[in-house]
Structure formats: C-alpha cells, structure tokens
Design a protein around this motif. Structure first.
Motif, mmCIF file in Angstrom:
data_model
loop_
_atom_site.group_PDB
_atom_site.id
_atom_site.type_symbol
_atom_site.label_atom_id
_atom_site.label_comp_id
_atom_site.label_asym_id
_atom_site.label_seq_id
_atom_site.Cartn_x
_atom_site.Cartn_y
_atom_site.Cartn_z
ATOM 1 N N LYS A 133 0.850 -1.188 0.000
ATOM 2 C CA LYS A 133 0.000 0.000 0.000
ATOM 3 C C LYS A 133 0.886 1.239 0.000
ATOM 4 O O LYS A 133 1.863 1.314 0.741
ATOM 5 N N ASP A 134 0.540 2.190 -0.840
ATOM 6 C CA ASP A 134 1.428 3.322 -1.067
ATOM 7 C C ASP A 134 0.608 4.613 -1.046
ATOM 8 O O ASP A 134 -0.177 4.878 -1.958
ATOM 9 N N ILE A 135 0.808 5.408 0.021
ATOM 10 C CA ILE A 135 0.046 6.656 0.133
ATOM 11 C C ILE A 135 0.521 7.698 -0.882
ATOM 12 O O ILE A 135 -0.149 8.711 -1.094
ATOM 13 N N TYR A 136 1.681 7.420 -1.518
ATOM 14 C CA TYR A 136 2.211 8.349 -2.523
ATOM 15 C C TYR A 136 1.969 7.844 -3.944
ATOM 16 O O TYR A 136 2.507 8.391 -4.908
ATOM 17 N N LYS A 137 1.144 6.818 -4.091
ATOM 18 C CA LYS A 137 0.953 6.139 -5.371
ATOM 19 C C LYS A 137 0.488 7.089 -6.474
ATOM 20 O O LYS A 137 0.903 6.974 -7.629
ATOM 21 N N ASN A 138 -0.352 8.047 -6.127
ATOM 22 C CA ASN A 138 -0.931 8.930 -7.142
ATOM 23 C C ASN A 138 -0.158 10.234 -7.319
ATOM 24 O O ASN A 138 -0.612 11.128 -8.051
ATOM 25 N N LYS A 139 0.987 10.334 -6.663
ATOM 26 C CA LYS A 139 1.814 11.533 -6.814
ATOM 27 C C LYS A 139 2.579 11.477 -8.133
ATOM 28 O O LYS A 139 3.004 10.411 -8.589
ATOM 29 N N SER A 140 2.772 12.637 -8.736
ATOM 30 C CA SER A 140 3.540 12.723 -9.979
ATOM 31 C C SER A 140 5.028 12.616 -9.669
ATOM 32 O O SER A 140 5.451 12.706 -8.504
ATOM 33 N N GLU A 141 5.822 12.457 -10.714
ATOM 34 C CA GLU A 141 7.272 12.366 -10.535
ATOM 35 C C GLU A 141 7.819 13.626 -9.870
ATOM 36 O O GLU A 141 8.620 13.548 -8.933
ATOM 37 N N ASN A 142 7.388 14.787 -10.319
ATOM 38 C CA ASN A 142 7.888 16.039 -9.750
ATOM 39 C C ASN A 142 7.463 16.190 -8.291
ATOM 40 O O ASN A 142 8.237 16.672 -7.449
ATOM 41 N N GLU A 143 6.239 15.768 -7.979
ATOM 42 C CA GLU A 143 5.768 15.846 -6.598
ATOM 43 C C GLU A 143 6.588 14.931 -5.695
ATOM 44 O O GLU A 143 6.958 15.312 -4.564
ATOM 45 N N LEU A 144 6.892 13.720 -6.177
ATOM 46 C CA LEU A 144 7.681 12.775 -5.384
ATOM 47 C C LEU A 144 9.081 13.317 -5.120
ATOM 48 O O LEU A 144 9.580 13.227 -3.990
ATOM 49 N N ILE A 145 9.697 13.869 -6.143
ATOM 50 C CA ILE A 145 11.047 14.417 -5.973
ATOM 51 C C ILE A 145 11.025 15.568 -4.970
ATOM 52 O O ILE A 145 11.882 15.668 -4.075
ATOM 53 N N GLY A 146 10.044 16.448 -5.074
ATOM 54 C CA GLY A 146 9.951 17.569 -4.150
ATOM 55 C C GLY A 146 9.758 17.100 -2.715
ATOM 56 O O GLY A 146 10.430 17.597 -1.788
ATOM 57 N N LEU A 147 8.859 16.155 -2.519
ATOM 58 C CA LEU A 147 8.595 15.640 -1.176
ATOM 59 C C LEU A 147 9.816 14.910 -0.609
ATOM 60 O O LEU A 147 10.143 15.050 0.577
ATOM 61 N N PHE A 148 10.495 14.129 -1.466
ATOM 62 C CA PHE A 148 11.666 13.388 -0.989
ATOM 63 C C PHE A 148 12.775 14.343 -0.575
ATOM 64 O O PHE A 148 13.335 14.227 0.538
ATOM 65 N N ASN A 149 13.110 15.268 -1.428
ATOM 66 C CA ASN A 149 14.217 16.192 -1.131
ATOM 67 C C ASN A 149 13.909 17.048 0.094
ATOM 68 O O ASN A 149 14.795 17.327 0.915
ATOM 69 N N GLN A 150 12.649 17.445 0.238
ATOM 70 C CA GLN A 150 12.253 18.228 1.412
ATOM 71 C C GLN A 150 12.392 17.387 2.689
ATOM 72 O O GLN A 150 12.845 17.888 3.728
ATOM 73 N N SER A 151 12.005 16.116 2.621
ATOM 74 C CA SER A 151 12.093 15.238 3.787
ATOM 75 C C SER A 151 13.543 15.006 4.195
ATOM 76 O O SER A 151 13.871 14.977 5.392
ATOM 77 N N ILE A 152 14.411 14.858 3.215
ATOM 78 C CA ILE A 152 15.842 14.683 3.512
ATOM 79 C C ILE A 152 16.403 15.928 4.181
ATOM 80 O O ILE A 152 17.090 15.852 5.218
ATOM 81 N N SER A 153 16.104 17.090 3.607
ATOM 82 C CA SER A 153 16.672 18.333 4.147
ATOM 83 C C SER A 153 16.126 18.669 5.532
ATOM 84 O O SER A 153 16.813 19.292 6.349
ATOM 85 N N SER A 154 14.887 18.234 5.828
ATOM 86 C CA SER A 154 14.289 18.539 7.136
ATOM 87 C C SER A 154 14.574 17.460 8.172
ATOM 88 O O SER A 154 14.165 17.593 9.332
ATOM 89 N N GLY A 155 15.226 16.368 7.744
ATOM 90 C CA GLY A 155 15.570 15.297 8.679
ATOM 91 C C GLY A 155 14.443 14.308 8.927
ATOM 92 O O GLY A 155 14.536 13.469 9.835
ATOM 93 N N ALA A 156 13.372 14.366 8.117
ATOM 94 C CA ALA A 156 12.262 13.411 8.266
ATOM 95 C C ALA A 156 12.604 12.136 7.493
ATOM 96 O O ALA A 156 12.048 11.855 6.433
ATOM 97 N N LEU A 157 13.537 11.382 8.044
ATOM 98 C CA LEU A 157 14.108 10.266 7.295
ATOM 99 C C LEU A 157 13.140 9.088 7.127
ATOM 100 O O LEU A 157 13.196 8.377 6.122
ATOM 101 N N ASP A 158 12.255 8.853 8.097
ATOM 102 C CA ASP A 158 11.267 7.780 7.934
ATOM 103 C C ASP A 158 10.334 8.091 6.762
ATOM 104 O O ASP A 158 10.000 7.204 5.955
ATOM 105 N N LYS A 159 9.911 9.355 6.680
ATOM 106 C CA LYS A 159 9.055 9.765 5.570
ATOM 107 C C LYS A 159 9.818 9.657 4.248
ATOM 108 O O LYS A 159 9.270 9.181 3.241
ATOM 109 N N ALA A 160 11.078 10.058 4.263
ATOM 110 C CA ALA A 160 11.910 9.981 3.051
ATOM 111 C C ALA A 160 12.048 8.539 2.588
ATOM 112 O O ALA A 160 12.042 8.250 1.379
#
Length: 631
Positions: A348-375
């Motif tokens: 099950k994937d809560i990010y399944k319907n996210k676009s490529e650009n949305e996924l990249i933005g969310l991932f990079n933001q999570s890394i920079s903010s230290g939210a590593l579980d979310k990343a």
C-alpha cells in the motif's frame, strides 16, 4: 528467460530380428551364433561411447529433406568412425505407427524406414564446421513418401558393418539457467525474482510479494460469503498490502461426473474471488482453473486396503466410487476438495498517485528537514514506480542525498536499484558502492551487495577476479553479520561459476568436483521455485539428469507445484521406462494433465514440433495414458 534446447540420448538395444523385416544393406545383425564376431567388430564403437565424456553432444537434424549428423567434438567423431567399415545408418520413424486406433505397437521390428549406411571415408571427408563449436555431415535423405509426415530419426552405429548400437534421441526443453537468486540489500534483502514462496501443508509465509494458501471445500457447498472468508483474510496480515492478482486452482474429489465436478469448482472459485474482492477497493485481476484431484487421491490410498484402485483407469475408478463405497471412501475424498490460492501482493502506497515532480519535491524536502522515515517511504514509492516503468530511471539523479554516513542507506538503495533496473550499470554501481564502503567499511549491506555484484562480474568476465581471494571474501561476510544461509547460497553460486569455467577449459575432473559440491550442499538452504528451476537445469545441462530429477521429485507430487517445474521434471523422467510404470508416476502425470492438458499432450509431439519424442509411445503405459487423455 530464453529457451535453449539440450539434446540427450536414450539407448535402446535391439533384438536379433529387429532388422529382418526389410533390406538391411549388408548390416550384420546380432544373433546368439555370431556374438563373438559382433563383440570383436563393435569393440571400437563401444569403447568410444564408454569413454565419451558427458559434455560430448551429437544428434540428427533435418535441413529440408537432408539429414545431418551433428557433433561438437571432432576428435570423438574421428575415433568413433576410426575404421573403414565403421559407419552410421538412419531409421526414419513416422508417428503414424503409434496411432491410437492400433491395438498394439510392434517393438520387435525396425521402427521405420532404414536409409543406406554411410561409412567412415564419406563421414570424415564430409564433416564440416557448422555454427559455433559444431560440425555436421550429410548422412541421408528423407524419402518422398514420408516428407510430409511427423518424423524422427534414430541412429544405427556400425562397427565393421555390424550393428553395435541403436539410439533414439529425445529433446529436453530447457531454459537458460541463472545463479541462485542473491538479490541486493535495499532497506531489506530485495530478491530479483519477487514471485515465489516457501510453504508447507498447514502454514503460509509472505515472501517476495506472493502468498499461497489452501482453502478446504465443504461437500456440495459452492457459495462463500465475505463472512466465510473474513477469518482467513484477517489471518493473512495484509495490513500493508493490497492484492494485485488472485489465481485459484480449484480441485474436486474424483467421484461423480467430470463436467459437474468442474462446474462446481468454478462456482466455488468465483465465489471465493468475489468474497476476497469485498475487502479492498482496487480491482483484483483473477484467473481460475478447475480439475479433479487425482494426485492426492492416488497418493492417499497408497498402502491402504484400497490401493488396488491404483491399477484401474480413471473411468473404472469412477464406476466404483458410487453408493455405499463412495460413502466408505469419504474419509479420503473429503480432504481432496480444496482451492490452492496464490495472491500477488503490492505494498500500500500513500504516494501512489503523486507525480514524478511531486515525489522528488517531497523526498528532497524530507531529507533536508531530517524526516528520514518519511523519506524512506517516498523512496520505496519511487522504486515501485521504477519497477512498474511508471517513471524514468532519470528520477534517481534528481534525488538530493548528501554523501554522508547518516544517509548511507539511502545512497546504497539508490545504487542497488539502479543495478536491478539495468544490469549494464554493474561496473558503475560497483564503483559507487566501493565509495560508500569508505564511509562505513563494516557496513554489512554494502559488503553483501559488492559480493553479489562481483559474482556477475566474474561470471561474465567483465574484469579479472581472483577466485581464491573472492572465496575468502564471501566466507568473511559472516564477520559482518550476514546470515550463514545467504553465504551458503553464494558458495553454491561460486561453484556454478567454477564449473562453467572448468567446462570451457575442458577440465572435466575439476568441473565434476564443483558439481558434486553443489549436489552435497544445496539441501542446506531454502530454495524458491526459481532456484529449484535454475539448479535442476544446471544439473541437467551437465548430464546429471538423475540428480536433477531427484531434486524435483518431491515438488512434482504436490498439487500446488509450479507448472514449469512439473513439466521440466517430466521432460527429465519420461524416458525412464521403469519409473513411468510406477503408481507414483501416474499421479504425477495426472497432475501435469490437470495443470495444463495442452502442454502435457505436446510432450508426445515430434521433436521438430516441440515434443520430447513421440517414440515415448513405444512405452505401453505412456501410450495408454496418451490415448485416453490426448487422442
């Protein structure tokens, strides 16, 4: 996997009268009176075959109406046809002699049309290179009256014009094998072939995104409600998964009408599929097959007062399973009504319907903010989309991960998935992992992944590998916390590669040592169906057919056996006349027919039409089953 064909031979020694029905072109036939003469004339032929190493291959192949003898060893060929009157003759056999309307097949006469022999001088002068590492020579031409029939070509090997050996070729359909699956460590060990499971009769285990289990059927019950399925569904622990596909093999007990049994199983299977579908919104792709459970019926009556039933045909057994006797047998029959259900799962994937650009933005933001579980969750979502080809591999270059120890797992996962998506990246990925090893020299995932890649680099000679040092490196993985079972798998792969390299050098003695190691130690590890398949084909390729069959025998007796495994087992064993007449083998053949009747009947086609050989029908037991089921 690509299909390859491996040719092996079955030797049939013929009687003194085998060729008496037609002209024999001066071939001296064996009789009691000329036994000593035959032994003398055949000394070279028999000695050459006795000393033939397993890797020497030969066969007859058709090119339009011409027949050619093929071999991969010119030296062996020249020794076989050493003397001027050493030669070969071809027996052209038509499938029509096994027609099911004929009461019996006469196995005492030559099977088909005997062509004129070709002797040493013409054989040696006519032998020419053909393709890679092969040679061929013309040995005959198909008669015009046979050219449109299903044909096979048996060989008569002659020594001083005497018949020394009559040989039938059978064609073993195989797949190019691979190493045992080692996978790569991402968050956890991610195996390349994510479709196979291990299970036993009363337990199940989720592994590699697939789940298999059994549901017993109540007699005459065909409808299953969601409430019937709920306890089972809850026990599957699918909290983090959706069901992507469901495959149901539904089995009835063997008494009663075949048509009614199949109809009832399909009703049950569809009812179960519909009940499972109610527990999730995403649509489940469903496939259903139905058959009678002859396999477990024949297995269960073994050693009982009813085992005499095993000698009867299916129709004869059905005639007995009525009335009081059917009720008496219910103690066995009730266990045979069941469904074997295979679920293919996806996380099950809560990010399944996210676009490529949305996924990249969310991932990079999570890394920079230290939210590593979310990343980590987002990274896994990206990997799933990559495997399903929903996004381009270029997305990996847009993931901004600092080259620091804190982010080592992210960096390792990105490099590893890059290789899993494109094996051509192997050297680039290896270099990336070597750089990561400098950040954490004792990291077990990095060390394991590097070893897994080195196996491929070594096998395909991308770079030189010191095999002795590499062996030590594999064993030392235990010092970094890698489980011993994974190391044992790697060591089997080590010897698979060693045997291949010894084979290319024609170092057959050391090749056999590596094969013996594999035979000895594969039982120590848990094999997936993919592993069984690869290992059996490896053993068969090196002409250890009995070992390959032994490996698969237990699996072949189960109704939930993988179809490819079962049919590969049949290809290995159908030519063993003693084995095919056993009660156990009858159950296995019925298992194959139930799984895929069209594929089973095709085994008895001519080699040129994808069969093993129609001359299997020389075996009365196989012919009876073929004519009952396939005619």
């Amino acid at each position: 996997m690509k299909k390859v064909k491996l040719i092996f031979s079955l030797i049939l020694l013929i009687s003194a009268n085998s060729l008496s029905a037609q002209g024999n072109y001066g071939i001296v036939l064996p009789t009691t009176a000329n036994k000593n003469e035959i032994n003398k004339n055949c000394q070279n032929c028999r000695s050459t075959f006795k000393l033939k190493v397993k890797e020497v291959q030969f066969s007859i192949k058709r090119d339009k109406q011409n027949l050619f003898f093929h071999t991969n060893d010119k030296k062996w060929f020249n020794q076989l046809f050493k003397n001027s009157n050493d030669g070969i003759a071809i027996d052209v056999v038509s499938k029509t002699i096994y027609d099911c309307t004929l009461e019996d097949v006469d196995s005492e006469q030559i099977r088909g049309t005997l062509l004129r022999p070709v002797y040493a001088s013409r054989l040696k002068s006519g032998l020419k290179p053909f393709g890679k590492n092969m040679f061929r020579v013309l040995v005959g031409r198909i008669p015009d009256n046979l050219k449109n029939e299903d044909l096979e070509y048996n060989m008569l090997f002659l020594g001083n014009k005497s018949l020394c050996r009559y040989q039938v070729i059978f064609d073993l359909q195989a797949y190019k094998w691979d190493l045992l699956d080692m996978g790569m460590y991402l968050d956890s060990l991610s195996l390349t072939n994510e479709k196979l499971i291990k299970e036993d009769d009363d337990k199940f285990e989720i592994k590699y995104k697939t789940l298999r289990f059994k549901i017993p059927f109540e007699k005459n019950k065909s409808q299953y409600s969601p409430e019937d399925i709920k306890p089972l569904y809850d026990s599957l622990r699918l909290t983090n998964f959706n069901i992507k596909t469901i495959n149901i093999n539904a089995y009835s007990s063997v008494e009663g009408s075949l048509e009614r049994n199949i109809e009832l199983q399909e009703e049950r299977a569809n009812s179960i599929a519909e009940a499972i579908q109610t527990y999730q919104k995403p649509t489940i792709k469903t496939s259903i097959t139905s058959s009678e459970n002859w396999v477990e019926f024949l297995n269960d009556i073994e050693g009982t007062d009813y085992m005499n039933l095993k000698s009867l045909s299916k129709s004869e057994i059905k005639l007995k399973l009525v009335g009081a006797f059917s009720k008496e047998m219910e103690t066995y029959l009730k266990h045979h009504r069941k469904a074997v259900i295979t679920l293919e799962l996806e996380r099950k994937d809560i990010y399944k319907n996210k676009s490529e650009n949305e996924l990249i933005g969310l991932f990079n933001q999570s890394i920079s903010s230290g939210a590593l579980d979310k990343a980590s969750q987002i990274q896994n979502s990206i990997f799933d989309k990559l495997k399903n080809r929903e996004v381009s591999p270029d997305i990996l270059t847009k993931m901004e991960i600092p080259n620091q120890l804190k982010y080592l797992n992210f960096l390792n996962s990105n490099s590893s998935i890059k290789y899993q998506l494109d094996e051509k990246q192997i050297i680039i990925v290896r270099n990336e992992l070597e750089a990561l090893k400098k950040l954490d020299p004792k990291n077990p995932k990095i060390r394991y992944n590097l070893a897994a890649l080195k196996f491929r680099i070594w096998r395909y000679d991308f770079e030189p590998v010191n095999d002795a040092k590499f062996k030590t490196e594999v064993y030392n993985l235990k010092n970094y916390g890698i489980d011993q079972t994974l190391i044992d798998r790697m060591m089997i792969n080590y010897h698979i590669i060693k045997s291949e390299k010894y084979m290319r050098k024609r170092d057959y003695a050391n090749k056999d040592k590596s094969v013996n190691y594999i035979n000895k130690f594969y039982k120590k590890i848990t094999l997936s169906d993919f592993d069984y398949f690869s290992l059996a084909q490896f053993l068969a390729y090196y002409a250890n057919i009995e070992k390959a069959a032994e490996l698969l025998t237990v699996k072949a007796k189960r109704i939930d056996v993988d179809e490819d495994l079962l049919f590969y087992y049949l290809n290995l064993t159908l030519v063993n006349k003693e084995l095919t007449q056993t009660d156990d083998y009858r159950a296995i053949m019925l298992n194959a027919y139930n799984l895929n009747s069209k594929r089973y009947c095709k085994l008895f086609n001519a080699i040129e039409k994808g069969g093993v050989t129609f001359q299997l029908l020389e075996n009365d037991y196989l012919r009876k089953g073929y004519c009952e089921s396939c005619n």
